[in-house]
Every structure is written in structure tokens, then in C-alpha cells.
Scaffold this motif. Structure first.
Motif, PDB file in Angstrom:
ATOM      1  N   LEU A 246     -25.264  30.990 -54.968  1.00  0.00           N
ATOM      2  CA  LEU A 246     -26.647  30.621 -54.665  1.00  0.00           C
ATOM      3  C   LEU A 246     -26.709  29.192 -54.124  1.00  0.00           C
ATOM      4  CD1 LEU A 246     -28.372  32.152 -57.807  1.00  0.00           C
ATOM      5  CD2 LEU A 246     -28.381  33.075 -55.474  1.00  0.00           C
ATOM      6  N   TRP A 247     -25.880  28.320 -54.707  1.00  0.00           N
ATOM      7  CA  TRP A 247     -25.773  26.944 -54.198  1.00  0.00           C
ATOM      8  C   TRP A 247     -25.301  26.951 -52.749  1.00  0.00           C
ATOM      9  CZ3 TRP A 247     -26.333  21.763 -54.688  1.00  0.00           C
ATOM     10  CH2 TRP A 247     -25.440  20.921 -54.021  1.00  0.00           C
ATOM     11  N   ASP A 248     -24.271  27.725 -52.462  1.00  0.00           N
ATOM     12  CA  ASP A 248     -23.751  27.788 -51.090  1.00  0.00           C
ATOM     13  C   ASP A 248     -24.831  28.258 -50.123  1.00  0.00           C
ATOM     14  OD1 ASP A 248     -21.263  26.901 -51.841  1.00  0.00           O
ATOM     15  OD2 ASP A 248     -20.381  28.897 -51.979  1.00  0.00           O
ATOM     16  N   GLU A 249     -25.585  29.261 -50.525  1.00  0.00           N
ATOM     17  CA  GLU A 249     -26.609  29.827 -49.652  1.00  0.00           C
ATOM     18  C   GLU A 249     -27.755  28.844 -49.411  1.00  0.00           C
ATOM     19  OE1 GLU A 249     -29.143  33.961 -49.422  1.00  0.00           O
ATOM     20  OE2 GLU A 249     -29.116  32.890 -51.335  1.00  0.00           O
ATOM     21  N   ILE A 250     -28.279  28.265 -50.483  1.00  0.00           N
ATOM     22  CA  ILE A 250     -29.467  27.425 -50.329  1.00  0.00           C
ATOM     23  C   ILE A 250     -29.143  26.123 -49.612  1.00  0.00           C
ATOM     24  CG2 ILE A 250     -29.443  26.083 -52.487  1.00  0.00           C
ATOM     25  CD1 ILE A 250     -32.482  27.998 -51.098  1.00  0.00           C
ATOM     26  N   THR A 251     -27.962  25.546 -49.868  1.00  0.00           N
ATOM     27  CA  THR A 251     -27.619  24.297 -49.196  1.00  0.00           C
ATOM     28  C   THR A 251     -27.305  24.520 -47.721  1.00  0.00           C
ATOM     29  OG1 THR A 251     -25.321  24.479 -49.987  1.00  0.00           O
ATOM     30  CG2 THR A 251     -26.838  23.127 -51.286  1.00  0.00           C
ATOM     31  N   HIS A 252     -26.826  25.700 -47.397  1.00  0.00           N
ATOM     32  CA  HIS A 252     -26.600  26.035 -45.991  1.00  0.00           C
ATOM     33  C   HIS A 252     -27.930  26.215 -45.269  1.00  0.00           C
ATOM     34  CE1 HIS A 252     -25.984  28.842 -42.598  1.00  0.00           C
ATOM     35  NE2 HIS A 252     -24.855  28.187 -42.431  1.00  0.00           N
ATOM     36  N   ASP A 253     -28.867  26.898 -45.922  1.00  0.00           N
ATOM     37  CA  ASP A 253     -30.138  27.213 -45.284  1.00  0.00           C
ATOM     38  C   ASP A 253     -31.127  26.042 -45.296  1.00  0.00           C
ATOM     39  OD1 ASP A 253     -29.096  29.725 -44.951  1.00  0.00           O
ATOM     40  OD2 ASP A 253     -30.330  30.682 -46.499  1.00  0.00           O
TER      41      ASP A 253
END
Length: 259
Positions: A246-253
Motif C-alpha cells: 500500500l505504501w508503494d502504491e500510494i507514494t507512487h500515485d
């Protein structure tokens, strides 16, 4: 973009270590801002209700929290406020929610092991809380909370006083989560990542049991099996690890959360 300066272990699925207090503080702030963005994406933002806190690594009786009135989806690192044990904002701009201070200050005081605590009025958690029951081990995922969540069975209205927060902290005990009857759910962790992940998982667990009971009688997982799953999938490391995708997804987006 400013990111945390830290020393990562050789195993990428282990929580990081830090080169300084400053880097650890920044890391907690980044994870806190990201957790709010994730909660917003999952629909946990309910008006002015809800807060996630992170203990400061140096001023350990202080915690970082969202300022009152800013939507979860807009929170950046620079928006976070630092609150002391008296409820005073000592760094950052904005007001602290009275309920956030009343509940979280007492949890952080009662549980020195707790780095972060999360509470919101998400739909399935508050719906389940109206039943005044603990959750059952009906799925593999729900076993993360087997014999590791509590029921605070004494709703007296909106929490505005630290005396009520103290009672909630006592009700939580040594568990990772609590169901606050007629109110909602609350989780804690040894990291922001863990507290946030357990909240997401507890909300999902409440949803699963509500849906299962709506159509039939769920089959419970045997005690020995549920306990074995809990001891593997309900650990601090498992909670931390669950949040990473979830961290990877939100920081990417949404990289503006680092601002």
C-alpha cells in the motif's frame, strides 16, 4: 521530494533501522501521511472523525497527528502537528481534535511499546461495534486477531475527556486492537505501518463476518489452528509487511504527500 535517510536491513521485508533521531522522525511522518492517504482511498475518512498518531522518537510523551479539519486525502508531511502530553500543539499549524487527544494520549501513556494508534469511523467497523461482540476466527485473515483484540463494552458518548480515553486504554490492554461498542474500531502497532495495516485488516474482518452472518452461520476455525495462524500472521513484522504494498502504491500515485 524529501525522503527518509535510513539504513535498510539486508532483508527488504524487515522494518528499517535509522542513522539518527531526525531520520527516524521523518520516516514516521512520511508513513503517517501515507497512512492517511491510504485511509482516504479506502473510504475511511468520515467527516471530522478519525485520527492516526505516531509517537515522536525523541520526545516520547509527544505524538504526531493530523490537524483537525483537513481531509485525509490532502494530508502531507508538512501538515502534521506535534502534540504534547498536555494537549498543546508545539510544532506545526492547526488544532488537535479533542477526541484524538483524549483517546490517543492515554493509549500512548499506557502502552510504551505502542508507536502508533489508528481510529476512524469506517463503515463496517462501526456497524460491527453495534453488536457488542468480539470477532470470530472464520477466515484465515481474521485469525490475525484471534485472542488479540478486546471489546470496550461501555459506550458513554463522544470521547472528549482523558478519563474516558484512559478507560479505553485499559480496555485495550495488551491487545493490538479493540472494538469500541457503538463507536468503531481502534488498532495499535510498533510502527505506523503496523497500526494502519491492522486497522485495514480489522475493518475487512468485520465486513467478512457481517456478510457471512447475513447469509448463514459461519464455520469457526478450530482453536489450535486459529492460534497457530495468529502466531504467524498476527506478529508485528507481519503487520508491518502487510502495509508495504500500500505504501508503494500510494507514494507512487501521490508523491506530494512528502511535501
Amino acid at each position: 521530494m524529501v525522503q527518509t535517510s535510513l539504513v535498510r536491513p539486508s532483508n527488504p521485508f524487515q522494518p528499517p533501522t535509522f542513522v539518527s533521531i531526525e531520520s527516524e522522525r521523518r520516516h514516521r511522518q512520511e508513513r503517517l501521511a501515507a497512512a492517511f492517504r491510504v485511509f482516504a482511498r479506502l473510504g475511511f475518512a468520515q467527516g471530522l472523525a478519525g485520527h492516526i498518531t505516531a509517537r515522536d522518537p525523541e520526545l516520547t510523551d509527544h505524538f504526531w497527528v493530523n490537524p483537525f479539519g483537513i481531509h485525509f486525502s490532502r494530508i502531507r508531511v508538512s501538515d502534521l502537528i506535534l502534540v504534547n502530553s498536555e494537549g498543546q500543539v508545539v510544532q506545526g499549524e492547526g488544532k488537535v481534535s479533542q477526541a484524538a487527544f483524549a483517546i490517543h494520549s492515554q493509549i500512548h501513556e499506557a502502552r510504551p511499546d505502542v508507536i502508533a494508534a489508528a481510529h476512524a469511523h469506517s463503515f463496517y467497523g462501526k456497524t460491527w461495534s453495534s453488536l457488542g461482540r468480539l470477532l470470530d476466527p472464520i477466515t484465515q485473515d481474521s485469525c490475525a486477531f484471534y485472542q488479540d483484540h478486546a471489546l470496550f463494552d461501555d459506550f458513554t458518548g463522544i470521547v472528549l475527556e482523558t478519563s474516558e480515553g484512559k478507560r479505553i486504554a485499559q480496555g485495550l490492554g495488551k491487545n493490538k486492537a479493540a472494538i469500541l461498542r457503538n463507536h468503531g474500531i481502534l488498532t495499535v502497532g510498533h510502527s505506523v505501518d503496523e497500526a494502519a495495516w491492522w486497522y485495514i485488516r480489522l475493518e475487512d474482518t468485520a465486513k467478512a463476518q457481517l456478510l457471512a452472518e447475513a447469509v448463514g452461520k459461519p464455520i469457526l476455525i478450530d482453536h489450535d489452528i486459529a492460534l497457530k495462524i495468529q502466531q504467524r500472521g498476527g506478529t508485528h513484522q507481519a503487520g508491518w509487511g502487510g502495509f508495504q504494498y500500500l505504501w508503494d502504491e500510494i507514494t507512487h500515485d501521490q508523491p506530494d504527500l512528502f511535501d
